[in-house]
Design an enzyme around this catalytic site. Sequence first.
Site, PDB file in Angstrom:
ATOM      1  N   ASP A   1      19.644  16.976  46.331  1.00  0.00           N
ATOM      2  CA  ASP A   1      19.246  16.366  47.609  1.00  0.00           C
ATOM      3  C   ASP A   1      18.611  17.334  48.578  1.00  0.00           C
ATOM      4  OD1 ASP A   1      19.937  13.332  48.087  1.00  0.00           O
ATOM      5  OD2 ASP A   1      21.218  14.190  46.550  1.00  0.00           O
TER       6      ASP A   1
ATOM      7  N   ASP B   1      21.956  20.486  54.174  1.00  0.00           N
ATOM      8  CA  ASP B   1      22.853  19.352  53.919  1.00  0.00           C
ATOM      9  C   ASP B   1      23.750  19.631  52.723  1.00  0.00           C
ATOM     10  OD1 ASP B   1      24.032  16.914  54.264  1.00  0.00           O
ATOM     11  OD2 ASP B   1      22.267  15.709  53.777  1.00  0.00           O
TER      12      ASP B   1
ATOM     13  N   ARG C   1      28.929  15.543  48.506  1.00  0.00           N
ATOM     14  CA  ARG C   1      28.154  14.355  48.111  1.00  0.00           C
ATOM     15  C   ARG C   1      26.774  14.734  47.585  1.00  0.00           C
ATOM     16  NH1 ARG C   1      28.469  14.701  53.458  1.00  0.00           N
ATOM     17  NH2 ARG C   1      26.539  15.348  54.451  1.00  0.00           N
ATOM     18  N   ASN C   2      26.310  15.925  47.934  1.00  0.00           N
ATOM     19  CA  ASN C   2      24.983  16.377  47.509  1.00  0.00           C
ATOM     20  C   ASN C   2      25.011  17.389  46.368  1.00  0.00           C
ATOM     21  OD1 ASN C   2      23.778  14.701  49.322  1.00  0.00           O
ATOM     22  ND2 ASN C   2      23.616  16.253  50.929  1.00  0.00           N
TER      23      ASN C   2
HETATM   24  O1  ACK Z   1      28.508   9.814  42.665  1.00  0.00           O
HETATM   25  P1  ACK Z   1      27.316   9.094  42.248  1.00  0.00           P
HETATM   26  O2  ACK Z   1      27.434   8.055  41.223  1.00  0.00           O
HETATM   27  O3  ACK Z   1      26.216  10.140  41.782  1.00  0.00           O
HETATM   28  O4  ACK Z   1      26.514   8.551  43.502  1.00  0.00           O
HETATM   29  C1  ACK Z   1      25.340   9.248  43.770  1.00  0.00           C
HETATM   30  C2  ACK Z   1      24.164   8.308  43.824  1.00  0.00           C
HETATM   31  O5  ACK Z   1      23.348   8.536  42.704  1.00  0.00           O
HETATM   32  C3  ACK Z   1      23.313   8.475  45.072  1.00  0.00           C
HETATM   33  O6  ACK Z   1      22.760   9.732  45.123  1.00  0.00           O
HETATM   34  C4  ACK Z   1      23.953   9.448  41.841  1.00  0.00           C
HETATM   35  N1  ACK Z   1      22.940  10.407  41.398  1.00  0.00           N
HETATM   36  C5  ACK Z   1      21.961  10.955  42.147  1.00  0.00           C
HETATM   37  N2  ACK Z   1      21.219  11.778  41.408  1.00  0.00           N
HETATM   38  C6  ACK Z   1      21.732  11.754  40.152  1.00  0.00           C
HETATM   39  C7  ACK Z   1      21.402  12.439  38.941  1.00  0.00           C
HETATM   40  N3  ACK Z   1      20.374  13.298  38.895  1.00  0.00           N
HETATM   41  N4  ACK Z   1      22.168  12.196  37.867  1.00  0.00           N
HETATM   42  C8  ACK Z   1      23.212  11.337  37.951  1.00  0.00           C
HETATM   43  N5  ACK Z   1      23.561  10.673  39.051  1.00  0.00           N
HETATM   44  C9  ACK Z   1      22.834  10.880  40.149  1.00  0.00           C
HETATM   45  C10 ACK Z   1      25.060  10.130  42.580  1.00  0.00           C
END
Ligand code: ACK
Length: 321
Positions: free
Chosen positions: A200, A182, A186-187
């Site tokens: 992810d 994946d 976005r990941n």
């Molecule tokens: O673009 P975003 O705000 O950044 O939207 C996604 C959302 O959570 C769903 O996955 C944010 N996200 C995920 N993991 C992390 C992380 N480790 N640190 C900061 N933001 C995160 C991601």
Amino acid sequence: HSNMSFLPFGISATDRKWEIPRKWLIIDEKTPLGEGEFGQVMRATVTSVTGIGGHRVVAAKMAKTAVMINRGDVGEMISPELADLLSEFHLLKDVSHPNVIKLLGACTDVSGPFLLILEYCEHGSLRNYLRRSRLVLPEQQQQNPSSVMVTPAVTPRDLLSFAWQISQAGAYLCEMKLVHRDLAARNVLVASGKVCKVSDFGLTRDVYEGDTYFKTSKGRVPIKWMALESLSDHVYTSKSDVWSFGVLLWELATLGANPYPGVTPERLYRLLKTGYRMEKPDNCSEELYDLMMKCWREDPQERPQFAELVKTVEDMLGVGM
Ligand code: ACK
């Protein structure tokens, strides 16, 4: 119930070194980083942890239905969301690369939901980062330098640097014999210093948009990032990850556009099978477009390896001279 009992689902005694006591975690309930059908990512602070340094902002990932699971019963009550989170936990324990999200620990005791504690990436997902960067004009940055901190402008060189970092992560995963399945903007998370971190590893995403995952009996799959052989035969290899990397290059070149605009997921396979591929985006160099097209070759063997992709992007960046 003993307060130190552990999940029966593949959590072993050696996993205890990853255990973060819940009382060390202060979850910032007000600002969820991401929320979706599958779970949540919350910002949190870990206090008094010797292993990972005093006070530290982290990301806590949980499966939405985790609280409902009766973890006393072995096996049968586990939700698919929790299964994904657990598999992500087990996978991340064994990986270590500057461009792969770092596992900091987990809360596995039965007094609360299973929490995966990951390093915090201040700029969020690469896709949103790219899209936000469209809004920042260079003149604006000069007038208001503080806006640089919030949404730094993205230069063509930054885009190549992102491609290079992600190809490094791809090469590492390939070496580890891991198939991400994946790989998509976005990941990928963006940490301070514009460092990209592939994340992810649970396959199922928490947050997704309309045509990103196509619902089949097997769950949700990211149709528009999938290689032909994954679409037709559910075959996933490092070479299908290379295909997805090609789509990720296209996302970079378009600052986070949705691939195959106007093409429904149902039509995509036939279209690709007849040889159709996405056009060269505006402002994309011939070299970069050539690279994505190589990633989208029908025969997986003819696609470049990640190690080759690293080298080609390096040449484009002009590093190592
Ligand atoms: O673009 P975003 O705000 O950044 O939207 C996604 C959302 O959570 C769903 O996955 C944010 N996200 C995920 N993991 C992390 C992380 N480790 N640190 C900061 N933001 C995160 C991601």
